[in-house]
Enzyme design. Structure first.
Site, PDB file in Angstrom:
ATOM      1  N   ARG A  56       0.716  -1.449  -0.133  1.00  0.00           N
ATOM      2  CA  ARG A  56       0.188  -0.566  -0.046  1.00  0.00           C
ATOM      3  C   ARG A  56       1.184   1.922   0.137  1.00  0.00           C
ATOM      4  NH1 ARG A  56      -2.633  -4.065   1.779  1.00  0.00           N
ATOM      5  NH2 ARG A  56      -1.102  -4.301   2.936  1.00  0.00           N
ATOM      6  N   THR A  57       2.082   1.215   0.705  1.00  0.00           N
ATOM      7  CA  THR A  57       2.882   2.737   1.410  1.00  0.00           C
ATOM      8  C   THR A  57       3.448   2.700  -0.242  1.00  0.00           C
ATOM      9  OG1 THR A  57       2.348   1.734   3.063  1.00  0.00           O
ATOM     10  CG2 THR A  57       3.602   3.909   2.363  1.00  0.00           C
ATOM     11  N   LYS A  85      26.041  -4.599  -2.137  1.00  0.00           N
ATOM     12  CA  LYS A  85      27.313  -4.281  -1.969  1.00  0.00           C
ATOM     13  C   LYS A  85      28.552  -3.503  -1.013  1.00  0.00           C
ATOM     14  CE  LYS A  85      27.211  -2.893  -7.106  1.00  0.00           C
ATOM     15  NZ  LYS A  85      27.138  -1.998  -8.416  1.00  0.00           N
ATOM     16  N   ARG A 106      11.041   3.805   3.380  1.00  0.00           N
ATOM     17  CA  ARG A 106      10.658   2.552   4.155  1.00  0.00           C
ATOM     18  C   ARG A 106      12.076   1.887   4.424  1.00  0.00           C
ATOM     19  NH1 ARG A 106       5.537  -1.185   4.718  1.00  0.00           N
ATOM     20  NH2 ARG A 106       4.879   0.443   5.403  1.00  0.00           N
ATOM     21  N   HIS A 134       4.925   5.739  11.080  1.00  0.00           N
ATOM     22  CA  HIS A 134       4.244   5.547  10.266  1.00  0.00           C
ATOM     23  C   HIS A 134       3.539   6.696  10.105  1.00  0.00           C
ATOM     24  CE1 HIS A 134       3.052   3.391   6.248  1.00  0.00           C
ATOM     25  NE2 HIS A 134       2.764   2.758   7.130  1.00  0.00           N
TER      26      HIS A 134
HETATM   27  N1   CP Z   1      -0.519   0.065   5.969  1.00  0.00           N
HETATM   28  C1   CP Z   1       0.674  -0.213   5.337  1.00  0.00           C
HETATM   29  O1   CP Z   1       1.818   0.098   5.552  1.00  0.00           O
HETATM   30  O2   CP Z   1       0.497  -1.288   4.407  1.00  0.00           O
HETATM   31  P1   CP Z   1       2.063  -1.706   2.962  1.00  0.00           P
HETATM   32  O3   CP Z   1       3.061  -2.710   4.650  1.00  0.00           O
HETATM   33  O4   CP Z   1       1.315  -3.077   2.570  1.00  0.00           O
HETATM   34  O5   CP Z   1       2.355  -0.311   3.129  1.00  0.00           O
END
Ligand code: CP
Length: 307
Positions: A56-57, A85, A106, A134
């Site tokens: 999603r993110t 590397k 991320r 988040h």
């Molecule tokens: N909600 C969320 O962060 O989903 P993902 O881990 O799929 O990005």
């Protein structure tokens, strides 16, 4: 107010700033749906650096950028990059920023987004740093509550599941405390909300109840369910003890208010039965979609294209 800013933690934002982001996201909504066309970010490039799995993110950030006429570069698997590397995060960020105008990242390590922001001249948007923060999920959760319930204030909100390791619920509890909502934290004893989060939220004026049993849903307006995250447990045996602790199904919802909504940041494993998907309570796929307008708003704001 937002141009050039990093988005690392929801705690970096005041209530007024959060509401402004939600208002801009509301304006972006028809563009996110594809009903209205936009070239607002034409000529801008977003670096999408995902060192940890995401559906999603990553996809909603990329959709947000493309729906606004911008471009995307990046990776979803660090194994295909020079990190293999031995290149450091600092050097990876310095390299990526020379190719783009904003970086979404991320990373499994808590604090990595803040560290990246110290090296980068372009804005860094944290798409999740380990068990840390988040913030964009938190903003889309608030946006969803406001859209579904009309306002954030005045709702009684239950947070259920892994409240210890779940980065989304730490950010969300803090943000909801800004709006002084009443909260119920439901988790196995091993996965309770950290004491410092509870204390901070109470100091901010939130009324909080803590319990282990999934009951008393009769007066809940929003049930926010989380996955028990296997990958965050240092000991797999500890995970086995709490896996499958709660499951929302049609029976659980029998006594719920007619207009109670069920939210989940997703992915889910078995904590919400698929039979719930067709009920009026299920808001989690609309919540997933809301990631697009909210992330559009953030990109446009930090790039200084809207104020
Ligand atoms: N909600 C969320 O962060 O989903 P993902 O881990 O799929 O990005």
């Amino acid at each position: 107010m937002f141009k050039g800013r990093d988005i690392i933690s929801i705690k970096d934002f005041s209530k007024e700033e959060i509401l402004h982001i939600l208002d801009v996201a509301e304006e972006m909504f028809p563009i996110a749906e594809g009903r209205k066309k936009s070239n607002l970010l034409n000529g801008y490039i977003m670096g999408s650096l995902f060192f940890e799995p995401s559906t999603r993110t990553r996809l909603s950030f990329e959709a947000a950028m493309k729906r606004l006429g911008g471009d995307v570069i990046g990776f979803a698997m660090p194994t295909t990059t020079s990190i293999q590397k031995g290149e450091t995060l600092a050097d990876t960020i310095r390299t990526a920023e020379s190719y783009c105008d904003v970086i979404v990242m991320r990373h499994p390590k808590e604090g990595s987004a803040r560290m990246a922001a110290e090296f980068a001249k372009v804005p860094i948007i944290n798409g999740g740093d380990g068990a840390g923060h988040h913030p964009t999920q938190c903003l889309l959760d608030l946006f969803t509550i406001r859209r579904e319930k009309g306002q954030i204030e005045g709702n009684k909100i239950a947070l259920l599941g892994d409240l210890k390791y779940g980065r989304t619920v730490h950010s969300l509890a803090y943000a909801l405390a800004l709006f002084k909502v009443e909260m119920v934290f439901i988790s196995p004893p091993e996965l309770q909300m950290p004491k410092e989060v509870v204390e901070e939220c109470r100091e901010m004026g939130a009324k909080i109840t803590i319990k282990n049993e999934l009951n008393g849903l009769e007066d809940i307006d929003v049930l926010y369910v989380t996955r028990i995250q296997k990958e965050r447990f240092p000991d797999p045996e500890e995970y086995k003890k709490v896996a499958g602790s709660y499951r929302i199904d049609l029976k659980t919802l029998e006594k719920a208010k007619d207009d109670m909504i069920v939210m989940h940041p997703l992915p889910r494993v078995d904590e919400i039965s698929p039979e719930v998907d067709k009920t009026k309570h299920a808001a989690y796929f609309r919540q997933t979609f809301n990631g697009v307008p909210v992330r559009m708003a953030l990109l446009a704001l930090v790039l200084g294209v809207v104020e």
